[in-house]
Design a protein around this motif. Structure first.
Motif, mmCIF file in Angstrom:
data_model
loop_
_atom_site.group_PDB
_atom_site.id
_atom_site.type_symbol
_atom_site.label_atom_id
_atom_site.label_comp_id
_atom_site.label_asym_id
_atom_site.label_seq_id
_atom_site.Cartn_x
_atom_site.Cartn_y
_atom_site.Cartn_z
ATOM 1 N N GLY A 8 -79.647 51.026 49.333
ATOM 2 C CA GLY A 8 -78.272 50.573 49.137
ATOM 3 C C GLY A 8 -77.695 49.938 50.389
ATOM 4 N N MET A 11 -78.961 46.484 50.952
ATOM 5 C CA MET A 11 -78.405 45.455 50.062
ATOM 6 C C MET A 11 -77.494 44.525 50.871
ATOM 7 N N GLU A 12 -76.963 45.029 51.980
ATOM 8 C CA GLU A 12 -76.061 44.243 52.830
ATOM 9 C C GLU A 12 -76.810 43.284 53.748
ATOM 10 N N LYS A 73 -84.833 46.272 45.524
ATOM 11 C CA LYS A 73 -83.532 46.040 44.873
ATOM 12 C C LYS A 73 -83.581 46.521 43.429
ATOM 13 N N LEU A 77 -81.213 49.498 41.923
ATOM 14 C CA LEU A 77 -80.292 49.262 40.802
ATOM 15 C C LEU A 77 -80.646 50.126 39.599
ATOM 16 N N GLU A 81 -78.043 52.860 38.028
ATOM 17 C CA GLU A 81 -77.629 52.779 36.625
ATOM 18 C C GLU A 81 -77.901 54.057 35.850
ATOM 19 N N PHE A 96 -71.868 53.151 45.939
ATOM 20 C CA PHE A 96 -72.579 51.891 45.717
ATOM 21 C C PHE A 96 -72.234 51.219 44.381
ATOM 22 N N ASP A 98 -70.161 49.170 43.478
ATOM 23 C CA ASP A 98 -69.812 47.745 43.533
ATOM 24 C C ASP A 98 -70.997 46.868 43.134
ATOM 25 N N TYR A 99 -72.205 47.407 43.190
ATOM 26 C CA TYR A 99 -73.397 46.641 42.833
ATOM 27 C C TYR A 99 -73.714 46.687 41.338
ATOM 28 N N LEU A 100 -72.992 47.498 40.581
ATOM 29 C CA LEU A 100 -73.254 47.632 39.148
ATOM 30 C C LEU A 100 -72.435 46.648 38.330
ATOM 31 N N ASP A 101 -72.955 46.310 37.156
ATOM 32 C CA ASP A 101 -72.178 45.541 36.194
ATOM 33 C C ASP A 101 -71.022 46.420 35.722
ATOM 34 N N ARG A 105 -70.874 50.499 34.994
ATOM 35 C CA ARG A 105 -70.008 51.271 35.894
ATOM 36 C C ARG A 105 -69.016 52.095 35.081
#
Length: 180
Positions: A8, A11-12, A73, A77, A81, A96, A98-101, A105
């Motif tokens: 995670g 990811m940045e 990645k 994810l 999920e 984390f 913010d990375y989900l649809d 979420r």
């Protein structure tokens, strides 16, 4: 779970182990601790799995820089999920989110809300039973500290429920304004 925290963070962008430790300590480190002794073996395992690439700098420090690979990645994810997690894993996942649809979420947040509501009902039932039992005792005050732990559990569950509701409603958190 450390591997997912590291994925995670990556990811940045590309980071060294030192950078990752610093970011963990200043963010999720308030509820999740990672030592250098666990961080570097986790990075090695992730490299062996093909989740991250490692680039050794040629400078005087010979430091290694880690970058997230597509497989990493995807693994991150997929973990993010997954349904229902509790405790600090729940906090890590929400960190984390913010990375989900949005639909995933919201589904996960509804699951967390349901779990908090279930815990509140269960603790309230226990509280009712305990109150009845204490009423029949000659010195119920002798059980003050034991009962206080039940009070803590109920307060915590109610606070968690409120926190999740605030997230679902995207309330102003004091430093980040919600999207309109």
């Amino acid at each position: 779970m450390l591997e997912y925290v590291l994925l995670g963070m990556l990811m940045e962008g590309q980071m060294s182990g030192y950078d990752l430790k610093k970011i963990i300590d200043s963010s999720v480190g308030h509820f999740y601790a990672a030592s250098y002794g666990s961080l570097y073996p986790a990075l090695k395992r992730m490299a062996d799995k093909g989740y991250v690439s490692v680039f050794e700098t040629a400078d005087s420090k010979n430091k290694k820089l880690y970058s997230l690979l597509p497989e990493g990645k995807e693994a991150f994810l997929k973990w993010l999920e997954e349904p229902q997690a509790g405790g600090r894993e729940q906090l890590i996942r929400v960190f984390f989110f913010d990375y989900l649809d949005e639909d995933i979420r919201q589904r996960r947040l509804q699951e967390y809300l349901y779990a908090a509501e279930h815990e509140i009902r269960a603790l309230e039932a226990v509280q009712s039973i305990v109150a009845g039992e204490l009423a029949g005792l000659e010195h119920p005050e002798d059980y003050y500290y034991r009962v206080s732990v039940l009070g803590y559990g109920l307060s915590h569950a109610r606070m968690q429920k409120q926190w999740i509701e605030d997230i679902i409603e995207r309330k102003d958190l004091g430093h980040v304004k919600p999207r309109n």
